[in-house]
Design an enzyme around this catalytic site. Structure first.
Site, short mmCIF file in Angstrom:
data_model
loop_
_atom_site.label_atom_id
_atom_site.label_comp_id
_atom_site.label_asym_id
_atom_site.label_seq_id
_atom_site.Cartn_x
_atom_site.Cartn_y
_atom_site.Cartn_z
N CYS A 10 0.72 -1.48 -0.14
CA CYS A 10 -0.01 -0.21 0.02
C CYS A 10 0.53 1.61 -0.29
CB CYS A 10 -0.73 0.00 1.55
SG CYS A 10 -2.25 1.24 1.05
N ASP A 133 -7.08 -3.55 10.90
CA ASP A 133 -5.92 -3.21 10.69
C ASP A 133 -5.64 -2.47 12.40
OD1 ASP A 133 -4.89 0.17 8.86
OD2 ASP A 133 -3.87 -1.32 10.54
O1 LIG Z 1 -0.70 4.81 4.18
C1 LIG Z 1 -1.29 5.78 4.42
O2 LIG Z 1 -0.29 6.96 4.41
C2 LIG Z 1 -2.70 5.79 4.91
C3 LIG Z 1 -3.39 6.87 5.29
C4 LIG Z 1 -4.30 7.53 5.60
C5 LIG Z 1 -4.80 6.45 5.89
C6 LIG Z 1 -4.40 5.07 5.61
C7 LIG Z 1 -3.52 5.18 5.14
N1 LIG Z 1 -3.36 3.52 4.62
C8 LIG Z 1 -3.82 2.23 4.90
C9 LIG Z 1 -2.97 1.25 4.38
O3 LIG Z 1 -4.18 0.60 4.01
C10 LIG Z 1 -2.06 1.09 5.08
O4 LIG Z 1 -1.18 -0.27 4.73
C11 LIG Z 1 -2.45 -0.27 7.06
O5 LIG Z 1 -2.69 1.20 7.44
C12 LIG Z 1 -0.84 -0.40 6.97
O6 LIG Z 1 -0.22 0.77 7.65
P1 LIG Z 1 1.17 0.57 8.17
O7 LIG Z 1 0.79 0.00 9.85
O8 LIG Z 1 2.40 1.55 7.74
O9 LIG Z 1 1.57 -1.00 7.45
#
Ligand SMILES: O=C(O)c1ccccc1NCC(=O)[C@H](O)[C@H](O)COP(=O)(O)O
Length: 217
Positions: A10, A133
């Protein structure tokens, strides 16, 4: 049903890292449309990136409480396969978006405590997929993408009627443990494959995908 772990990378925003994610086997690629995010991608660039994604890899647009005008413009501009709703959209709004725009919808649900789990059932009535999440900290700038994991024991052994994806703080070093503990067959990562906030790292993407391949069944 595929026997591999399906991986979503992502927050992709460059042709090089997008190509790496596809080449190393990502089944989903996510583009963030949220101005406060370091991963936010402008529509013209997103359109160019998405056009390069081959059939069979799901192009996911990530939005937060977007209104219909915003979603209309997004979908008219960028070739997409799925909408990921990562804000406070309630089940009725999720159902409305799914009906109006005709794309599969994945709803993100934040988990921190046992009390957060019932929401997973509510959204499963209306969404095509659920993203389980980590719940963002109270004053977090971002509703996701914070690199924070929740206690995976909270969902260990649970099964839901719609496809679901585990997210939150996953890295090449912990994704195996997360899969083993939760039984997840789909995982999502953003921060865990970056060299700096918003800067995806092809080598870390490769390592993450390789780490999941050991859990194919
Ligand atoms: O990734 C971002 O910047 C983001 C911003 C606003 C809303 C959601 C966002 N990400 C969502 C996702 O699907 C991420 O991959 C998920 O939250 C996991 O993130 P991480 O803990 O950094 O792998």
């Amino acid at each position: 049903m595929s026997r591999d772990i399906h991986v979503k990378i992502c927050g992709l925003s460059t042709a090089e890292t997008l190509a790496s994610a596809v080449a190393f086997g990502a089944r989903y690629v996510g583009f963030v449309f949220f101005a406060k995010s370091p991963r936010n991608v402008a529509l013209p660039l997103a359109a160019t990136l998405a056009a390069s994604v081959p059939e069979g890899v799901c192009k996911v647009a990530l939005t937060v409480n977007a209104d219909d005008v915003t979603l209309d413009h997004l979908i008219d501009t960028v070739p997409l396969d799925m909408l990921q709703l990562h804000g406070a959209e309630d089940p009725d709004r999720v159902a409305q978006i799914r009906t109006r725009f005709g794309l599969p919808v994945m709803k993100a649900v934040g988990v921190a405590h046992e009390s957060d789990l019932p929401a997973l059932l509510d959204y499963q009535q209306v969404a095509d997929q659920i993203l389980v999440d980590a719940k963002p900290p109270r004053h977090a700038e971002l509703p996701g993408g914070n690199g924070l994991a929740f206690d995976w024991r909270l969902i260990a052994g649970r099964r839901w009627p719609v496809p679901w994806m585990l997210a939150g703080g996953l890295t090449p070093n912990n994704v195996g443990e997360a899969i083993a503990m939760t039984g997840a067959r789909q995982v999502d990562v953003s921060s865990g494959v970056e060299s700096a906030p918003g800067v995806k790292d092809s080598s870390q993407i490769r390592t993450f995908l390789a780490a999941t391949s050991a859990y194919a069944i």
